[in-house]
Design an enzyme around this catalytic site. Structure first.
Site, PDB file in Angstrom:
ATOM      1  N   CYS B 143      11.544  34.206  88.186  1.00 28.84           N
ATOM      2  CA  CYS B 143      12.359  33.652  87.104  1.00 28.84           C
ATOM      3  C   CYS B 143      12.479  32.117  87.252  1.00 28.84           C
ATOM      4  CB  CYS B 143      13.715  34.348  87.068  1.00 28.84           C
ATOM      5  SG  CYS B 143      14.673  33.949  85.602  1.00 28.84           S
ATOM      6  N   ASP B 301       9.858  42.696  79.105  1.00 31.46           N
ATOM      7  CA  ASP B 301      10.798  41.639  79.487  1.00 31.46           C
ATOM      8  C   ASP B 301      11.369  40.966  78.238  1.00 31.46           C
ATOM      9  OD1 ASP B 301      12.161  39.584  80.666  1.00 31.46           O
ATOM     10  OD2 ASP B 301      10.568  39.052  82.061  1.00 31.46           O
ATOM     11  N   HIS B 330      12.753  42.581  83.013  1.00 26.56           N
ATOM     12  CA  HIS B 330      12.792  41.345  83.801  1.00 26.56           C
ATOM     13  C   HIS B 330      13.172  41.607  85.258  1.00 26.56           C
ATOM     14  CE1 HIS B 330      13.047  36.983  84.006  1.00 26.56           C
ATOM     15  NE2 HIS B 330      14.196  37.076  84.640  1.00 26.56           N
TER      16      HIS B 330
END
Lengths: 143, 356
Positions: B143, B301, B330
């Site tokens: 991320c 995601d 995610h």
């Protein structure tokens, strides 16, 4: 005999049908909500709400901060800004310590290498030296 | 021999369920239990080394450093015994390190990507190399952690000895504004970042949490709890839910300077992919990345859609690169029930031959 299992080993649950309907409804609701939060209108509305909150709360927050600073100063206590300043200086000191640590690590590595002696010479580098010694010997022999 | 009495009356059952519900909603699960030692620290950042379980001759010589996002706790990588990426990789023989950014305080409101990538990361890597006598290492960024590792790889990767780079659900390309809900919400017409940061200094964790949950409001605010109630009699599901809820509700603020860069330089101006991002006077040129690259994309995601992660494949100079798509969300691809079957083995399978 309400606890008797049914043939597939599961108890009869009268709420199963209701759960099925609920899940279908929630799926549909979820899809609609995902579409809704993806719109410009939602972005505009949440932005406006946040802006209103910040605009309305800022004067109170600032007044409270000023009053708190004055009170702490009167009480000879450190303010938030003082604590923040000290924390920033601590981080700077940590950085310098880390720099020193890096230098010490380098010195330690060099000392370890020096104590262990020079690294063995690679073969190709040795060959010219051997040739030079042989040439010197040959010269001496001629003399 | 007396048989054990099974309590089945509906009132007792309901009371037991409420007791379980109260417990998981009001307590924290035991998380991050893999043993580790502190190697380095600077300000709130800490570098941990997980205690190896295999002898040195059986371990991979190239260590792996995990870099998670700035606004969540990194123990999602080590959620609970038996369901931990950290535990899995340690058992596979990796010398594993975790760079934990910690929670920024008011004094850190000016911290930027510049500080994280050119102060914190190089210093942590230097200490790792000096302490454990290695010259090369692998990085795994997830991320926002993937943004940091990408910037670091482009600016310092080659000179520091970065050999392998793994990017998980990496939000790097922000050109597709229509496909990014966050981009719409943080558009300069609706979101006054100066006003927000003037009020809060750092971006509060609760606001970030709201943003992430509001992308799928029904699932996150209602469905999640309905799922728990439906499975309240299944201890395995309750335990898993409890651990995940502990992580989800444990938010940290995002340093104001970094948040501003994320919104202005990336979400609004897409500077990284356009080659215009300047970090402490240096332009971040993605073609300077030569490390072996594995990009992992979560097909479902909703936070980082695949259009944000794929384009880096054509920007880097890595001769050895792979794009891996895996089903899941995610977080689910690394912490969900399928992670140990699909994502973790793939990462290990890719990294092991490149860690010799």
């Amino acid at each position: 005999m309400g606890e008797d299992p049914t043939q597939d080993g599961k108890r009869f649950d009268p709420l199963d049908a209701w759960r099925g309907v609920r899940d279908v409804y929630m799926d549909a609701w979820s899809k609609n909500m995902v579409e809704m939060v993806n719109t410009e209108a939602y972005a505009q509305a949440t932005g406006a709400m946040l802006d209103t909150y910040l605009t309305a709360s800022t004067p109170f927050r600032e007044a409270l901060e000023k009053a708190m600073v004055r009170t702490l100063e009167q009480l000879a206590m450190p303010t938030r800004a003082d604590v923040v300043s000290i924390a920033e200086r601590m981080t700077n000191i940590e950085m310098r310590l880390d720099d020193l640590d890096a230098k010490l690590d380098t010195i330690q590595r060099l000392i370890t290498q020096a104590v262990a002696g020079p690294p063995p010479q690679p073969r190709k580098a040795q060959q010219p030296a051997k040739k030079a010694v042989a040439a010197k010997k040959a010269k001496r022999g001629k003399k | 021999m007396a048989e054990a009495t099974v309590i089945t009356d509906p009132y007792t059952e309901a009371a037991e369920r409420l007791k379980t519900l109260t417990k998981v909603m009001t307590t924290k699960a035991a998380i991050a239990q893999t043993p580790k030692e502190l190697v380095w620290t600077l300000n709130k950042a800490k570098l941990y080394r997980y205690t190896p379980v295999l002898p040195k001759e059986k371990r991979h010589p190239i260590p792996l450093v995990l870099v998670f996002a700035l606004m969540n706790r990194p123990y999602i990588l080590d959620l609970r015994p038996g369901h931990s990426f950290v535990e899995y990789m340690v058992n596979k023989g990796y010398d594993l390190y975790l760079l934990d950014w910690g929670a920024p305080g008011p004094e850190d409101k000016n911290l930027k990507f510049d500080d994280y990538t050119l102060d914190y990361m190089p210093r942590a890597i230097r200490k790792l190399k000096a302490t454990f006598g290695v010259e090369q290492f692998s990085l795994l960024g997830w991320c926002i952690g993937a943004i940091l590792t990408t910037i670091y790889a482009a600016l310092r990767g080659d000179e520091d000895g970065l050999r392998n780079l793994i990017l998980l659900t990496a939000p790097l390309d922000f050109s597709n504004k229509q496909g990014l809900t966050f981009a719409r919400w943080t558009d300069e017409r609706y979101f006054d970042i100066d006003k927000v940061l003037a009020a809060f200094g750092n971006m509060p964790g609760e606001m970030i949490d709201y943003g992430a949950k509001a992308l799928k409001p029904v699932e996150n605010y209602i469905g999640n709890y309905v799922k728990l109630w439906d499975n309240i009699d299944d201890p395995r599901i309750v335990e898993s839910w409890h651990a995940m809820n502990t992580w989800v509700t444990d938010n940290v603020p995002l340093a104001g300077g970094a948040f501003r860069q994320l919104i202005v330089d990336l979400y609004r101006k897409d500077k990284l992919m356009r080659g215009e991002l300047v970090i402490r006077g240096e332009r971040v040129d993605l073609s300077r990345i030569h490390a072996n690259l594995l990009t992992v994309i979560a097909e479902d995601d909703h936070i980082t859609p695949s259009c944000q992660s794929e384009p880096i494949m054509s920007k880097v100079s890595s001769a050895d690169k792979e794009l891996f798509k895996v089903r899941g969300g995610h977080i689910g691809i690394m912490a969900g029930s399928g992670a140990s079957k699909f994502t973790w083995p793939h990462i290990d399978g890719w990294l092991a031959p490149r860690s010799k």
